[in-house]
Design a protein around this motif. Structure first.
Motif, short mmCIF file in Angstrom:
data_model
loop_
_atom_site.label_atom_id
_atom_site.label_comp_id
_atom_site.label_asym_id
_atom_site.label_seq_id
_atom_site.Cartn_x
_atom_site.Cartn_y
_atom_site.Cartn_z
N ASN A 334 0.86 -1.18 0.00
CA ASN A 334 0.00 0.00 0.00
C ASN A 334 0.90 1.23 0.00
O ASN A 334 0.81 2.11 0.86
N ALA A 335 1.80 1.25 -0.97
CA ALA A 335 2.86 2.25 -1.02
C ALA A 335 2.88 2.93 -2.38
O ALA A 335 2.36 2.41 -3.37
N MET A 336 3.50 4.11 -2.44
CA MET A 336 3.69 4.81 -3.71
C MET A 336 4.80 4.08 -4.46
O MET A 336 5.97 4.13 -4.06
N THR A 337 4.42 3.37 -5.52
CA THR A 337 5.36 2.49 -6.21
C THR A 337 5.54 2.90 -7.67
O THR A 337 4.67 3.49 -8.29
N SER A 338 6.71 2.52 -8.20
CA SER A 338 7.02 2.74 -9.62
C SER A 338 7.60 1.43 -10.16
O SER A 338 8.81 1.33 -10.41
N ALA A 367 1.10 7.17 -10.99
CA ALA A 367 0.42 7.33 -12.28
C ALA A 367 1.40 7.45 -13.43
O ALA A 367 1.08 7.07 -14.57
N ASP A 368 2.61 7.95 -13.16
CA ASP A 368 3.60 8.13 -14.23
C ASP A 368 4.23 6.81 -14.66
O ASP A 368 4.91 6.76 -15.69
N SER A 369 4.05 5.77 -13.85
CA SER A 369 4.59 4.46 -14.22
C SER A 369 3.49 3.41 -14.18
O SER A 369 3.70 2.28 -13.74
N PHE A 393 -4.17 -4.63 -8.65
CA PHE A 393 -3.44 -3.42 -9.00
C PHE A 393 -4.37 -2.22 -8.95
O PHE A 393 -5.46 -2.24 -9.55
N THR A 394 -3.94 -1.17 -8.25
CA THR A 394 -4.71 0.07 -8.16
C THR A 394 -3.77 1.26 -8.31
O THR A 394 -2.87 1.45 -7.48
N PRO A 395 -3.95 2.07 -9.34
CA PRO A 395 -3.09 3.25 -9.49
C PRO A 395 -3.49 4.34 -8.50
O PRO A 395 -4.65 4.41 -8.07
N MET A 396 -2.53 5.16 -8.13
CA MET A 396 -2.81 6.26 -7.20
C MET A 396 -3.48 7.39 -7.97
O MET A 396 -3.02 7.79 -9.04
N ARG A 397 -4.55 7.91 -7.41
CA ARG A 397 -5.27 9.00 -8.07
C ARG A 397 -4.59 10.34 -7.76
O ARG A 397 -4.22 10.61 -6.62
N ASP A 398 -4.45 11.15 -8.76
CA ASP A 398 -3.90 12.50 -8.58
C ASP A 398 -4.93 13.32 -7.81
O ASP A 398 -6.06 13.47 -8.25
N PRO A 399 -4.56 13.85 -6.61
CA PRO A 399 -5.52 14.60 -5.80
C PRO A 399 -6.06 15.85 -6.49
O PRO A 399 -7.10 16.37 -6.11
N GLU A 400 -5.33 16.35 -7.52
CA GLU A 400 -5.78 17.54 -8.21
C GLU A 400 -6.64 17.22 -9.43
O GLU A 400 -7.11 18.11 -10.12
N THR A 401 -6.84 15.91 -9.66
CA THR A 401 -7.64 15.50 -10.80
C THR A 401 -9.04 15.12 -10.35
O THR A 401 -9.19 14.29 -9.44
#
Length: 409
Positions: A334-338, A367-369, A393-401
């Motif tokens: 549950n981490a910011m991963t690339s 989201a960039d990877s 698999f779940t991508p992280m949502r951009d909080p500004e989107t």
């Protein structure tokens, strides 16, 4: 209880009155059903309220069933060693339940669990001492603030192997507000030499309470769960974890903000010494873990079967060490991963028979990877073919989107 077709009462060891409570409180039960239920041998349990029901004609109607008193009476009619209860709130709840416990055969209760919000406190805690020689599992959930000051009254219950203490609000810091009780609780738990499993939920002073227990040579824990504490103030607690080499399960959830690198290193170094860990779950306290922290844990914990962690900027660098875990069955990042497709496929290629059924969950991918749908499908098929595993698999949502971005009117 001897009136049943078979003498079930001779074998009752666990009593759960939740469903019966719901039945007795049901409006449909208060008519002819109640009369049919409480007859013959069960008539002794028909405990009515002192005050009759007022009718529309201003006359007194029949008395309503006193549900709590009836349940207590039924409980008193059995010998049991396990009680799991929902206890109603009310000014007399503590006294009534203490009376029930005192009426049981002394030193007969082995397991006691409260799973609801309730008003139990000093009287109930004191009554539990009547079972101090037999009580091995004590689970007190949703303890009210007012009852926290009475925890030390449990000091006679030193035969415990399992302890669960969960505070209702998570706001009471015994060390700062009631230091005498705090010290008495520590003294009590240090006498529980048979303790194996300890859980503190929403308990700010849990690290300070646990530290001397972890350093106690006569205590050998196999499971520790602590939730609702501040990581930045708990370095000594984390260091003390290393002393309990018997630990097989460690679950930590706390505020990971305002930590410095040393806080993270101390936690990882301590956990790395727990060579028999099988289940490690780190929530929030690991928010700033990097590749090297996860790699060190993987290299140091060869028996790990389940691993949940958060983290920041995690890359393919972790896969080689994660693949060395021959018994790993669940990896939840549950981490910011690339991660890349090639990195994950290489990890899967190194899995063996001990990893059969592995669940690999990547829940906050950068989201960039991001992996394409086709890449995700390939990973799922490869993992299923290799060890009958599953991939989430779940991508992280951009909080500004906006979540509605891309939708047409």
């Amino acid at each position: 209880m001897d009136m049943t077709l078979y003498p079930y009462c001779r074998y009752i060891r666990a009593l759960n009155l939740r469903d019966l409570k719901e039945l007795l409180e049901d409006s449909k039960f208060r008519t002819a059903v109640s009369k049919s239920f409480f007859k013959g041998a069960l008539a002794q349990f028909n405990v009515e309220m002192d005050t009759p029901i007022k009718t529309s004609s201003k006359t007194n109607g029949p008395r309503r069933l006193n549900v709590v008193a009836a349940l207590n009476a039924i409980g008193e009619g059995t010998f049991m060693d396990h009680i799991e209860v929902l206890i109603r709130s009310g000014s007399d709840a503590d006294h009534q339940f203490a009376t029930f416990l005192n009426d049981l055969r002394p030193h007969s209760l082995e397991t006691f669990e409260v799973i609801s919000y309730s008003d139990i406190g000093a009287e109930t805690f004191l009554a539990l001492n009547c079972h101090r020689e037999s009580l091995t599992e004590l689970k007190l959930n949703n303890i009210k603030v007012e009852a926290m000051s009475a925890l030390s009254m449990l000091k006679g219950c030193t035969s415990l192997t399992t302890l669960v203490l969960t505070e209702a609000t998570g706001t009471t810091d015994l060390e700062k507000t009631q230091n005498d009780v705090f010290l008495e609780v520590i003294a009590w738990l240090r006498e529980c030499k048979g303790l194996e499993s300890v859980t503190f939920g929403k308990f700010p002073s849990a690290p300070a309470i646990m530290m001397p227990l972890l350093l106690e040579n006569g205590i050998h824990l196999t499971k520790l769960e602590v939730e609702g504490y501040s990581m930045k103030d708990s370095r000594n607690f984390h260091q003390a974890l290393a002393h309990q080499e018997s630990l097989e399960r460690v679950w930590l959830k706390g505020d990971g903000e305002e930590v410095v690198r040393d806080d993270l290193d101390v936690l990882v170094e301590a956990l790395s010494k727990l060579r028999h860990l099988k289940d490690l779950r780190l929530r929030d306290v690991s928010d700033y873990f990097r590749d090297e922290h996860i790699c060190q844990l993987a290299r140091s914990l060869p028996e790990l079967e389940e691993f949940f962690t958060s983290g920041y900027g995690i890359t393919d660098a972790i896969w080689n060490d994660m693949a060395s875990l021959k018994f790993l069955r669940k990896l939840d990042l549950n981490a910011m991963t690339s991660f890349t497709l090639d990195g994950i496929l290489e990890f899967i290629s190194k899995l063996g028979p001990g990893n059969k059924g592995l669940l690999l969950a990547v829940m906050m991918a950068d989201a960039d990877s991001n992996l394409t749908d086709e890449e995700q499908t390939l990973i799922k098929k490869t993992l299923a073919a290799k060890v009958e595993g599953r991939f989430e698999f779940t991508p992280m949502r951009d909080p500004e989107t906006s979540e509605f971005e891309g939708e047409s009117d």
